[in-house]
Design an enzyme around this catalytic site. Sequence first.
Site, mmCIF file in Angstrom:
data_model
loop_
_atom_site.group_PDB
_atom_site.id
_atom_site.type_symbol
_atom_site.label_atom_id
_atom_site.label_comp_id
_atom_site.label_asym_id
_atom_site.label_seq_id
_atom_site.Cartn_x
_atom_site.Cartn_y
_atom_site.Cartn_z
ATOM 1 N N ASP B 12 -2.994 17.227 104.186
ATOM 2 C CA ASP B 12 -4.338 17.303 103.594
ATOM 3 C C ASP B 12 -4.590 16.014 102.822
ATOM 4 O OD1 ASP B 12 -6.829 18.269 102.823
ATOM 5 O OD2 ASP B 12 -6.047 19.269 101.044
ATOM 6 N N SER B 13 -5.847 15.754 102.540
ATOM 7 C CA SER B 13 -6.163 14.595 101.713
ATOM 8 C C SER B 13 -5.703 14.819 100.272
ATOM 9 C CB SER B 13 -7.671 14.328 101.734
ATOM 10 O OG SER B 13 -8.370 15.475 101.324
ATOM 11 N N CYS B 75 -6.837 19.989 106.461
ATOM 12 C CA CYS B 75 -7.941 19.271 105.829
ATOM 13 C C CYS B 75 -9.117 19.378 106.785
ATOM 14 C CB CYS B 75 -7.526 17.805 105.642
ATOM 15 S SG CYS B 75 -8.848 16.706 105.101
ATOM 16 N N GLU B 152 -11.284 21.499 90.940
ATOM 17 C CA GLU B 152 -10.290 20.569 90.380
ATOM 18 C C GLU B 152 -10.395 20.464 88.853
ATOM 19 O OE1 GLU B 152 -9.761 17.007 92.697
ATOM 20 O OE2 GLU B 152 -9.028 18.244 94.344
ATOM 21 N N CYS B 190 -13.559 24.609 103.803
ATOM 22 C CA CYS B 190 -12.873 23.645 102.926
ATOM 23 C C CYS B 190 -11.723 24.403 102.290
ATOM 24 C CB CYS B 190 -13.836 23.126 101.850
ATOM 25 S SG CYS B 190 -13.011 22.128 100.573
ATOM 26 N N HIS B 192 -10.326 24.044 99.538
ATOM 27 C CA HIS B 192 -10.450 24.336 98.109
ATOM 28 C C HIS B 192 -11.139 25.691 97.877
ATOM 29 C CE1 HIS B 192 -9.448 20.174 97.307
ATOM 30 N NE2 HIS B 192 -9.609 20.336 96.028
#
Lengths: 279, 279
Positions: B12-13, B75, B152, B190, B192
Amino acid sequence: MTTGRLKIGVFDSGFGGLTVLRALLPLLPHAEFLYLGDTARLPYGSKSRATIVRYALSSTRFLIEQGADFLVIACNTATALALKEIHDAAPVPVLGVIETGANEARSRSKTGDILVIGTDAMIGSHAYAAACSARGLRTLEKACPLLVPLVEEGWIDHPVTAEVVRIYLTELLEQAQEAELDPDTLVLGCTHYPLLRPMMEAAVSPGIRVIDSAQATASQAARMLASHMLPGQPPGDGTGTLSSRCRFFATDSVAKFQGLGARFLGSAIDEVELVDLGG
Amino acid sequence: MTTGRLKIGVFDSGFGGLTVLRALLPLLPHAEFLYLGDTARLPYGSKSRATIVRYALSSTRFLIEQGADFLVIACNTATALALKEIHDAAPVPVLGVIETGANEARSRSKTGDILVIGTDAMIGSHAYAAACSARGLRTLEKACPLLVPLVEEGWIDHPVTAEVVRIYLTELLEQAQEAELDPDTLVLGCTHYPLLRPMMEAAVSPGIRVIDSAQATASQAARMLASHMLPGQPPGDGTGTLSSRCRFFATDSVAKFQGLGARFLGSAIDEVELVDLGG
C-alpha cells in the site's frame, strides 16, 4: 517572458506558496518569477526530515538551473527542516518563511507570547519556537493537519472547516491558559492558511492579531531586494501580465496545478510546465 | 520469521492496506506476510497515473526481492492506475483490491446499481466503474478526499467526521436519484474507509449494504490460495505471533508507521524496517 530582469525563484511542495507569490507580485513589479510546486511529492508535512531535505535540494537545484537570482522558500515545512541545507547548496540569497514570520511576530507582539499553527512536520520540528525564542518570544505550537486537505477540497467558506478551525484553536487557547501564557499573536505557519484567515480571526478573541507568514515573507523579500539587489537591475515597466512575468513548473498533473493553483494565486494560470525531479 | 512457508507481499502507499492485512491474518493462518507501506511518497491518491505507476513498480520489485510468492495490491489507487503494469512486472500471482470489491458487489447486489467512494485519483480513473460494468453493474462514483486525512488525524468517532461522511454520502445519494439509479450497495473503495464503516452505515438507508473492499480482498485471496497454492506449502501451526508472521517495511518515519499503523492493524507493531526505494 523577457530576460535581463531579476528572476525570483519561489519554491513550495505544492500550491500554498502561490499565496506568497501573490503577495510578492505587487511588491516587486519589476521582477520576474519562477514558481516550482513539487506536487508529485507533496505533502512534505507528513514526511521525515531526511526525505524533505532530499526533495528540497533537488527543487533548489532546478530553480538555480532555470536562472533564479534569489530564492524564496515559500514552504514552511521545507524552511523548518531544510533551510540550512538549501542555503549551503544555493549560490544566491535565500529567504525562508519562518524567519520572516518570527520577525513580524516580534515587531507586532506586545506580550511576547506567540501562538503558531502549521502542519505535523513543521510543528514537530519546533523551528518556529526556536526562531521566536531567538527573538525573545515565548511560543506555543499546534499541528492542524486537517486544514490543508480542507483548503484543497475547496471548503474555504464551509461550516465544517469553521468547526475544525474552532476545535483546533480552542484547544490551543486552552493549552495557552494552562501554560499561563498571555498570547496576543497567532502566526499562520503554513502557506495554505491565509485562505482561512477570516475563520481564524473569528475563532480567536479580538485581542489576538493574526500574522500571515506569506504576506510577511513577501514584504521582507521586497525590503531585502530594494536595499541590496534591485538598484543594479533594469527597471522594467512593472506592467507585465501574469504570464509575461511568471513561469510555473510542477512535478505532477498540470491540469490539477492550474485548477487548484488559481484558487491560491487569485488569478488563472495559463501555462504550467511539467518537470521530472526524479523522485 | 521462519522460512519455507508461503510469503504474501501486501503493498500500500501507506497504512490503509493494514486493514487488508488484518483481514488476511486469520484467513491464512499458515502464511507469512511482508507488508510494504510506501509512506515517503504517500498519498498516491492525489498524483498522476505516470507517477503512481513508477512508484508501484519500485514497490513491487522490492517485495519480490524480499521473497513474496503472491502479491496483494492493498491500495485502491495503485490497483486502479497500475495493476496491468504490476502484473506485467511481477513473476508471481497478483490480486488487486478493485476486482475483488467488484466481485463482491456483483454477488451481493440485487438491483445491480452500485455506489463507489474513494480518493481523487482512484475515482478519476473510473477503474471501479469499468470493473463493475464488466460484471453487468451500473455504478455512480464519488471522490471523498477529506476522509483519509480525518482517519489519519484519529478522528474516527468524531462528530466532524460524521458530518463530512453525511455530506459526501448525501450528495452521492442525490446524484443517484437524479441519475434514476436504485442503489443497494456502497463499495468502500479505499482501505482507510473500513475504520469509518459504522458512520457510513449510519449515513445511508438500511437498504444499502456497505462492502468493505479490504475484507472482500482478503476473502478472495484466501480462496485463490486454498485452491491453487496452499496444498504444496508446509502446514505450519497457524499459531505464530504477529511479529513472527509479519515483517513490516516503510519508506518513511518508522515511529509514525508504528503509531498510526497500530490503529489500522488493531495490534501493536513492534518492528518496522526503513527502506529506500529511491524516490
